[in-house]
Design a protein around this motif. Structure first.
Motif, short mmCIF file in Angstrom:
data_model
loop_
_atom_site.label_atom_id
_atom_site.label_comp_id
_atom_site.label_asym_id
_atom_site.label_seq_id
_atom_site.Cartn_x
_atom_site.Cartn_y
_atom_site.Cartn_z
N ILE A 54 -4.41 -16.55 -4.21
CA ILE A 54 -5.63 -16.09 -4.88
C ILE A 54 -6.38 -15.10 -4.00
N VAL A 55 -6.50 -15.43 -2.71
CA VAL A 55 -7.24 -14.55 -1.78
C VAL A 55 -6.56 -13.19 -1.64
N VAL A 56 -5.22 -13.19 -1.43
CA VAL A 56 -4.53 -11.91 -1.26
C VAL A 56 -4.54 -11.10 -2.55
N ALA A 57 -4.52 -11.80 -3.71
CA ALA A 57 -4.58 -11.10 -4.99
C ALA A 57 -5.94 -10.43 -5.17
N ILE A 58 -7.00 -11.16 -4.84
CA ILE A 58 -8.36 -10.63 -4.98
C ILE A 58 -8.60 -9.48 -4.00
N LEU A 59 -8.00 -9.56 -2.81
CA LEU A 59 -8.15 -8.50 -1.82
C LEU A 59 -7.26 -7.30 -2.12
N GLY A 60 -6.29 -7.49 -3.03
CA GLY A 60 -5.40 -6.39 -3.40
C GLY A 60 -4.16 -6.27 -2.54
N VAL A 61 -4.02 -7.17 -1.54
CA VAL A 61 -2.87 -7.11 -0.64
C VAL A 61 -1.56 -7.37 -1.38
N SER A 62 -1.60 -8.29 -2.34
CA SER A 62 -0.39 -8.68 -3.05
C SER A 62 0.20 -7.53 -3.86
N LEU A 63 -0.64 -6.61 -4.32
CA LEU A 63 -0.14 -5.46 -5.08
C LEU A 63 0.75 -4.58 -4.20
N ILE A 64 0.37 -4.48 -2.91
CA ILE A 64 1.17 -3.70 -1.97
C ILE A 64 2.52 -4.39 -1.74
N LEU A 114 6.17 -25.34 -0.62
CA LEU A 114 6.12 -23.92 -0.28
C LEU A 114 7.01 -23.10 -1.22
N SER A 115 8.21 -23.64 -1.50
CA SER A 115 9.15 -22.89 -2.35
C SER A 115 8.66 -22.76 -3.78
N VAL A 116 8.09 -23.84 -4.35
CA VAL A 116 7.63 -23.76 -5.74
C VAL A 116 6.28 -23.06 -5.87
N SER A 117 5.60 -22.86 -4.74
CA SER A 117 4.28 -22.22 -4.77
C SER A 117 4.36 -20.73 -4.44
N LEU A 118 4.98 -20.43 -3.30
CA LEU A 118 5.00 -19.04 -2.82
C LEU A 118 6.21 -18.25 -3.30
N LEU A 119 7.29 -18.94 -3.68
CA LEU A 119 8.51 -18.24 -4.07
C LEU A 119 8.75 -18.30 -5.57
N ASN A 120 7.70 -18.61 -6.31
CA ASN A 120 7.79 -18.70 -7.77
C ASN A 120 7.24 -17.41 -8.39
N PRO A 121 8.10 -16.59 -9.00
CA PRO A 121 7.65 -15.31 -9.56
C PRO A 121 6.49 -15.46 -10.54
N HIS A 122 6.49 -16.54 -11.33
CA HIS A 122 5.42 -16.74 -12.31
C HIS A 122 4.09 -16.98 -11.62
N ALA A 123 4.11 -17.78 -10.54
CA ALA A 123 2.88 -18.05 -9.80
C ALA A 123 2.35 -16.78 -9.18
N ILE A 124 3.26 -15.98 -8.63
CA ILE A 124 2.86 -14.72 -8.00
C ILE A 124 2.28 -13.75 -9.03
N MET A 125 2.95 -13.63 -10.17
CA MET A 125 2.48 -12.69 -11.19
C MET A 125 1.16 -13.15 -11.81
N ASP A 126 0.99 -14.48 -11.92
CA ASP A 126 -0.28 -15.01 -12.44
C ASP A 126 -1.44 -14.60 -11.54
N THR A 127 -1.24 -14.79 -10.24
CA THR A 127 -2.33 -14.48 -9.32
C THR A 127 -2.54 -12.98 -9.18
N VAL A 128 -1.44 -12.22 -9.10
CA VAL A 128 -1.55 -10.77 -8.93
C VAL A 128 -2.05 -10.11 -10.22
N GLY A 129 -1.35 -10.42 -11.31
CA GLY A 129 -1.65 -9.73 -12.56
C GLY A 129 -2.88 -10.21 -13.30
N VAL A 130 -3.21 -11.49 -13.16
CA VAL A 130 -4.32 -12.04 -13.94
C VAL A 130 -5.57 -12.25 -13.08
N ILE A 131 -5.45 -13.07 -12.03
CA ILE A 131 -6.62 -13.36 -11.20
C ILE A 131 -7.07 -12.12 -10.42
#
Length: 205
Positions: A54-64, A114-131
């Motif tokens: 959530i933090v990296v998504a809000i800061l925009g780091v995850s988009l990079i 860690l694997s189901v949280s950080l390595l899950n494409p859906h979780a990543i896209m939810d935080t990056v694309g939505v939050i």
């Protein structure tokens, strides 16, 4: 600020409530562990992972990060291997009663969480694309309030899932429900692994 808080709460609930590998795993560990405190590794890991995303998504780091195909490929491959191993571990558990169920060690809980949280494409896209996108409409205190609201819902939800799992595990003295839960968890995790495999092939081909 109230609008930002309500927005964060509703958005977080909408994203976290659907059944997924992360939710199933937290519930599963709550049910399988002999005491609730032994499920703390999975609660803390899932909570910190979501907070990080959530933090990296809000800061925009995850988009990079998501704009780097090679890094995505490495993350997906590691996630695929972990999830397949996790699915197999859950599926092969076949005790005859609840006392024979071997609780997952703290180390395994952390690795799988860690694997189901950080390595899950859906979780990543939810935080990056939505939050991340939703947070961009706020500034200053409003953005901070939005961030805290989404992170708080995430932590509350994981604690609730583990407690609910522990209640079910206490009631289910025969262990039959937990065995079924393990099978269902295994199938869900395997399906998530197949989705990751599809993303891997898309990046390679």
């Amino acid at each position: 600020m109230l609008q930002a808080i309500l927005h964060g709460v509703l958005l977080a609930l909408g994203l976290i409530l659907p059944l997924g590998a992360q939710n199933v795993f937290v519930f599963n560990q709550g049910a399988n562990q002999k005491k609730l405190k032994r499920a703390l590794p999975v609660i803390l890991t899932a909570g910190f992972c979501d907070t990080f995303l959530i933090v990296v998504a809000i800061l925009g780091v995850s988009l990079i990060l998501m704009s780097m195909p090679t890094l995505q490929l490495v993350i997906y491959i590691i996630g695929f291997v972990f999830l397949i191993y996790m699915a197999w571990s859950l599926w092969k558990e076949k005790p005859s009663n609840i006392d024979e169920i071997e609780p997952m060690s703290p180390k395994k809980q952390i690795l799988f969480a860690l694997s189901v949280s950080l390595l899950n494409p859906h979780a990543i896209m939810d935080t990056v694309g939505v939050i991340g996108t939703s947070a961009s409409i706020y500034e200053g205190d409003d953005k901070l309030a939005f961030s805290i609201a989404t992170i708080s819902i995430s932590w509350i939800w994981f604690i609730f899932l583990a407690v609910l799992g522990r209640i079910v595990g206490t009631v289910d003295k025969s262990g039959k429900f937990i065995l079924i839960l393990n099978k269902v968890s295994s199938v869900i995790v395997f399906l998530v692994a197949l989705i990751i495999l599809k993303n891997i092939l898309a990046l390679i081909l």
